[in-house]
Design a protein around this motif. Structure first.
Motif, PDB file in Angstrom:
ATOM      1  N   LEU A   1       2.095  15.718 -25.547  1.00  0.00           N
ATOM      2  CA  LEU A   1       2.875  14.604 -26.071  1.00  0.00           C
ATOM      3  C   LEU A   1       3.552  14.990 -27.382  1.00  0.00           C
ATOM      4  N   ALA A   2       2.858  15.747 -28.220  1.00  0.00           N
ATOM      5  CA  ALA A   2       3.474  16.203 -29.472  1.00  0.00           C
ATOM      6  C   ALA A   2       4.710  17.048 -29.192  1.00  0.00           C
ATOM      7  N   ALA A   3       4.635  17.912 -28.177  1.00  0.00           N
ATOM      8  CA  ALA A   3       5.791  18.742 -27.836  1.00  0.00           C
ATOM      9  C   ALA A   3       6.944  17.884 -27.339  1.00  0.00           C
ATOM     10  N   ARG A   4       6.647  16.896 -26.510  1.00  0.00           N
ATOM     11  CA  ARG A   4       7.701  15.996 -26.031  1.00  0.00           C
ATOM     12  C   ARG A   4       8.381  15.293 -27.197  1.00  0.00           C
ATOM     13  N   CYS A   5       7.586  14.886 -28.176  1.00  0.00           N
ATOM     14  CA  CYS A   5       8.142  14.133 -29.303  1.00  0.00           C
ATOM     15  C   CYS A   5       8.720  15.040 -30.380  1.00  0.00           C
TER      16      CYS A   5
ATOM     17  N   ASP B   1      13.275  31.972 -29.835  1.00  0.00           N
ATOM     18  CA  ASP B   1      12.235  30.982 -30.067  1.00  0.00           C
ATOM     19  C   ASP B   1      12.286  30.523 -31.514  1.00  0.00           C
ATOM     20  N   TYR B   2      11.703  29.360 -31.753  1.00  0.00           N
ATOM     21  CA  TYR B   2      11.509  28.924 -33.122  1.00  0.00           C
ATOM     22  C   TYR B   2      10.688  30.001 -33.828  1.00  0.00           C
ATOM     23  N   PRO B   3      11.138  30.512 -34.968  1.00  0.00           N
ATOM     24  CA  PRO B   3      10.524  31.698 -35.564  1.00  0.00           C
ATOM     25  C   PRO B   3       9.027  31.615 -35.829  1.00  0.00           C
ATOM     26  N   ARG B   4       8.505  30.427 -36.079  1.00  0.00           N
ATOM     27  CA  ARG B   4       7.083  30.328 -36.384  1.00  0.00           C
ATOM     28  C   ARG B   4       6.282  29.742 -35.221  1.00  0.00           C
ATOM     29  N   ALA B   5       6.836  29.832 -33.999  1.00  0.00           N
ATOM     30  CA  ALA B   5       6.174  29.224 -32.857  1.00  0.00           C
ATOM     31  C   ALA B   5       4.804  29.843 -32.580  1.00  0.00           C
ATOM     32  N   CYS B   6       4.586  31.084 -32.996  1.00  0.00           N
ATOM     33  CA  CYS B   6       3.287  31.705 -32.736  1.00  0.00           C
ATOM     34  C   CYS B   6       2.167  31.006 -33.495  1.00  0.00           C
ATOM     35  N   VAL B   7       2.475  30.375 -34.636  1.00  0.00           N
ATOM     36  CA  VAL B   7       1.442  29.649 -35.372  1.00  0.00           C
ATOM     37  C   VAL B   7       1.677  28.137 -35.344  1.00  0.00           C
ATOM     38  N   GLU B   8       2.713  27.707 -34.646  1.00  0.00           N
ATOM     39  CA  GLU B   8       2.938  26.297 -34.347  1.00  0.00           C
ATOM     40  C   GLU B   8       3.232  26.205 -32.849  1.00  0.00           C
ATOM     41  N   PRO B   9       2.199  26.443 -32.018  1.00  0.00           N
ATOM     42  CA  PRO B   9       2.429  26.696 -30.589  1.00  0.00           C
ATOM     43  C   PRO B   9       3.015  25.534 -29.806  1.00  0.00           C
ATOM     44  N   HIS B  10       2.999  24.305 -30.348  1.00  0.00           N
ATOM     45  CA  HIS B  10       3.608  23.220 -29.571  1.00  0.00           C
ATOM     46  C   HIS B  10       5.110  23.428 -29.418  1.00  0.00           C
ATOM     47  N   TYR B  11       5.724  24.216 -30.325  1.00  0.00           N
ATOM     48  CA  TYR B  11       7.151  24.504 -30.189  1.00  0.00           C
ATOM     49  C   TYR B  11       7.451  25.336 -28.937  1.00  0.00           C
ATOM     50  N   LYS B  12       6.465  26.088 -28.444  1.00  0.00           N
ATOM     51  CA  LYS B  12       6.676  26.884 -27.243  1.00  0.00           C
ATOM     52  C   LYS B  12       6.858  26.013 -26.005  1.00  0.00           C
ATOM     53  N   LEU B  13       6.438  24.756 -26.088  1.00  0.00           N
ATOM     54  CA  LEU B  13       6.536  23.836 -24.955  1.00  0.00           C
ATOM     55  C   LEU B  13       7.857  23.084 -24.933  1.00  0.00           C
ATOM     56  N   VAL B  14       8.692  23.283 -25.942  1.00  0.00           N
ATOM     57  CA  VAL B  14       9.954  22.538 -26.047  1.00  0.00           C
ATOM     58  C   VAL B  14      11.081  23.358 -25.426  1.00  0.00           C
TER      59      VAL B  14
ATOM     60  N   GLU C   1      13.320  12.081 -36.865  1.00  0.00           N
ATOM     61  CA  GLU C   1      12.488  12.879 -35.972  1.00  0.00           C
ATOM     62  C   GLU C   1      11.023  12.554 -36.208  1.00  0.00           C
ATOM     63  N   LEU C   2      10.178  13.034 -35.304  1.00  0.00           N
ATOM     64  CA  LEU C   2       8.731  13.029 -35.481  1.00  0.00           C
ATOM     65  C   LEU C   2       8.295  14.467 -35.726  1.00  0.00           C
ATOM     66  N   THR C   3       7.463  14.665 -36.745  1.00  0.00           N
ATOM     67  CA  THR C   3       7.035  16.007 -37.129  1.00  0.00           C
ATOM     68  C   THR C   3       5.518  16.051 -37.175  1.00  0.00           C
ATOM     69  N   PHE C   4       4.929  17.041 -36.513  1.00  0.00           N
ATOM     70  CA  PHE C   4       3.476  17.116 -36.384  1.00  0.00           C
ATOM     71  C   PHE C   4       2.854  18.220 -37.241  1.00  0.00           C
TER      72      PHE C   4
END
Length: 292
Positions: A63-67, A144-157, A261-264
């Motif tokens: 859900l966080a990735a969707r949002c 990819d979003y440059p910091r997706a490795c340590v903010e993995p929900h970005y990998k789902l977007v 936006e929503l930011t997690f």
């Protein structure tokens, strides 16, 4: 590429290597220490930063990735009965060459759905360098979003771009960021003067200035209380109800509230602009499912 760009790419490569070899938890702790000078305790989270990062790495982020997806979140906001807060938008497009520039309004902002710092402002389409804008879109879509490795929900977007009506320049808009814990707005960070490097202010829900900021972005000037503060708080409460923690970003312009936006995981969840005492205090307030 500039030397700064080369250094950033090298750090990104090393960060990804750390995550693959040492694990995401260790890479997150190292990144926080090296880049922000803040120690995270993810094995025994106590502070607000600890707990935000623990949520990121240890809970279902569907859900966080969707949002986080700046296009998909529009459906979430509408589903909460707040479609009136949405800025008119166009798209999305999975390829830069599919963007129908002629159909876009005279003033708009092109954005990527899958990361931060991916915005291209067009206050007057007559002066638009279309090739330059499309080059930016190509770049966003291809990486990819440059910091997706340590903010993995970005990998789902999914990687897409879209456009929104232009609502103001960097020096015109104040961003009201409502930090919500367990479905309740608790304090507000404002961002202003982006054209001068960004200035931050911190307020409680009655618009009293509160301590907690540190570093050069701390603003010496105060920000006027928004006219629709009460309505903003209600909207933030509605949009945060499904999450242990989320930051709800809103704008106020021409007598209306607009959704941002929503930011997690703000500032990688580390939030180096907050003092140690401030994140310790709010860490005690945040209840995280799975921890307690």
């Amino acid at each position: 590429m500039s030397s700064l760009g080369i250094a950033r790419n090298m750090y990104r490569y090393l960060l990804n290597a750390e995550a693959s070899i040492l694990g995401v938890k260790r890479a997150k702790e190292l990144d926080s220490s090296l880049r922000f000078g803040r120690k995270l305790e993810l094995s025994d989270p106590k502070t607000l930063a600890d707990k935000i990062c623990w949520i990121e790495l240890n809970t279902d982020q569907t859900l966080a990735a969707r949002c986080t997806d700046k296009w998909a979140v529009r459906g979430y906001v509408a589903g909460k009965g707040l479609a009136n807060l949405l800025v008119p938008a166009y798209g999305p497009w999975g390829r830069a060459e599919d963007i129908d520039v002629d159909s876009l309004p005279q003033a708009f902002a092109l954005k990527a759905t899958h990361g931060c710092e991916m915005n291209y402002l067009v206050p007057d389409k007559r002066a638009l360098d279309v090739d330059d804008m499309l080059d930016h879109a190509h770049k966003w879509l291809s990486e990819d979003y440059p910091r997706a490795c340590v903010e993995p929900h970005y990998k789902l977007v999914p990687h897409r771009v879209y456009a929104e009506d232009f609502i103001g320049g960097m020096n015109e808009i104040i961003d009201y960021k409502f930090h919500c814990l367990n479905g309740e707005p608790r304090f507000v960070l404002t961002c202003s003067e982006r054209d001068k490097g960004l200035k931050l202010n911190l307020y409680d829900l009655d618009w009293n200035p509160i301590d907690g900021l540190q570093g050069p972005m701390k603003n010496d000037k105060q920000i006027a209380r928004p006219k629709l503060l009460s309505e903003m708080i209600d909207a933030a409460k509605c949009l945060s109800a499904d999450f242990d923690f989320v930051r709800v970003d809103l704008y106020e312009s021409d007598g209306r509230i607009m959704f941002g936006e929503l930011t997690f995981s703000p500032a990688c969840g580390v939030m180096e602009y907050y003092s140690d005492g401030f994140i310790a205090r709010w860490g005690r307030e945040l209840r995280v499912h799975g921890l307690e």
